[in-house]
Design an enzyme around this catalytic site. Structure first.
Site, PDB file in Angstrom:
ATOM      1  N   GLU A  74       7.190   6.911  44.841  1.00  0.00           N
ATOM      2  CA  GLU A  74       6.964   8.283  45.297  1.00  0.00           C
ATOM      3  C   GLU A  74       5.672   8.365  46.107  1.00  0.00           C
ATOM      4  O   GLU A  74       4.641   7.855  45.663  1.00  0.00           O
ATOM      5  CB  GLU A  74       6.853   9.221  44.085  1.00  0.00           C
ATOM      6  N   ASP A 113      12.914   1.945  40.802  1.00  0.00           N
ATOM      7  CA  ASP A 113      11.707   2.767  40.932  1.00  0.00           C
ATOM      8  C   ASP A 113      10.482   2.086  40.346  1.00  0.00           C
ATOM      9  O   ASP A 113      10.549   1.532  39.232  1.00  0.00           O
ATOM     10  CB  ASP A 113      11.896   4.074  40.148  1.00  0.00           C
ATOM     11  N   GLU A 161      13.644  14.713  48.260  1.00  0.00           N
ATOM     12  CA  GLU A 161      14.043  15.461  47.059  1.00  0.00           C
ATOM     13  C   GLU A 161      13.535  16.904  47.128  1.00  0.00           C
ATOM     14  O   GLU A 161      12.327  17.146  47.293  1.00  0.00           O
ATOM     15  CB  GLU A 161      13.499  14.764  45.803  1.00  0.00           C
ATOM     16  N   SER A 190      14.422   8.460  36.561  1.00  0.00           N
ATOM     17  CA  SER A 190      15.141   9.544  35.871  1.00  0.00           C
ATOM     18  C   SER A 190      15.710   9.006  34.561  1.00  0.00           C
ATOM     19  O   SER A 190      16.004   9.773  33.635  1.00  0.00           O
ATOM     20  CB  SER A 190      16.265  10.088  36.766  1.00  0.00           C
ATOM     21  N   LYS A 215      11.523   1.442  45.208  1.00  0.00           N
ATOM     22  CA  LYS A 215      11.218   2.815  45.635  1.00  0.00           C
ATOM     23  C   LYS A 215       9.938   3.266  44.923  1.00  0.00           C
ATOM     24  O   LYS A 215       9.730   2.931  43.757  1.00  0.00           O
ATOM     25  CB  LYS A 215      12.376   3.758  45.294  1.00  0.00           C
TER      26      LYS A 215
END
Ligand code: KIV
Length: 246
Positions: free
Chosen positions: A102, A72, A169, A34, A100
């Site tokens: 996705e 991330d 999320e 982000s 992390k």
């Protein structure tokens, strides 16, 4: 922490914010991608590079937080096992203690390889911001039976692969609750209702300094952007109020 204490996690992108979160006792700090939108001015997270992530992980790690420091893997940095390992090692060298990424069953070989190397892995399911371009926007997940089943299968697969927690999320509250009850590791929700084992927020959304808009799931926004503007205007008027050359 599952079943004992809810996990209250926040993002940090620089040294002072990491120090402030640590002073407040936040147990899990994420250098999220982000970063691209709330700090670097990119339109979405697909523009964030490994170099961007390394630079900001280093800054956060310099605060030496007691919190677990996760980072991330950015866009396309986890496409296969060699790339995931190489890029995770770079973030660990920069100071990350956990990684992390996705995805669920689609990235299982990468997750297993990271865990086998001793790198703690934090999952991320639901609305996946790195897919914003292919999915044409940000959409709540879990509304259909097919999505519900896929999310449950992804969560269970991540547990089996060795993830220590999973960020959920923008998942419907009912499905987030079901996943949280079905797995033995903590779920950390963002915009996924009240039933997860913890919550994570983008810190600039909480403080009110995110550039574009503040998401609906942020219950209280501290409007610091307005406070910064007022402080700057007051200072500027003080400077300009003095006669020139005084
Ligand atoms: O990049 C990020 O900040 C995230 C959120 C889920 C917190 O992944």
């Amino acid at each position: 922490m599952k079943g004992k204490r809810r996990v209250a996690s926040l993002t940090a992108y620089d040294f002072p914010m990491a120090a402030a979160l640590d002073a407040a006792g936040v147990p899990l700090i994420l250098v999220g991608d982000s970063l691209g939108m709330v700090v670097l001015g990119y339109p979405d997270t697909t523009h964030v590079t490994m170099e961007d992530m390394e630079h900001h992980v280093r800054a956060v790690a310099r605060a030496r937080p007691r919190a677990l420091l996760a980072a991330d893997l950015p866009y396309r940095s986890c496409l296969d096992v060699p790339r995931a390992l190489q890029n995770a090692r770079r973030l660990v060298a920069a100071g990350a203690e956990a990684i992390k990424a996705e995805g669920g069953v689609d990235i299982l070989p990468q997750v297993k390889a990271l865990v086998a190397e001793g790198i703690p892995f934090l999952g991320h399911l639901g609305m996946l911001p790195q897919r914003v371009v292919v999915e044409h926007g940000y959409r709540i997940k879990g509304k259909t039976e097919a999505e519900r089943q896929a999310l449950l299968a992804d969560a269970k697969a991540l547990v089996d692969a060795g993830a220590f927690a999973i960020v959920l999320e923008l998942i419907t509250a009912a499905v987030a609750r079901e996943i949280s009850a079905a797995i033995k590791i903590p779920t950390i929700g963002i915009g996924s209702g009240p039933h997860c084992d913890g919550e994570i927020l983008v810190t600039t959304d909480l403080l009110g300094t995110s550039p574009d808009y503040i998401p609906k799931h942020v219950k209280k926004n501290w409007h610091m952007r307005e406070q910064i503007r007022s402080a700057v205007v007051e200072w500027k008027e003080g400077v300009e109020g003095q006669p020139p050359g005084a």
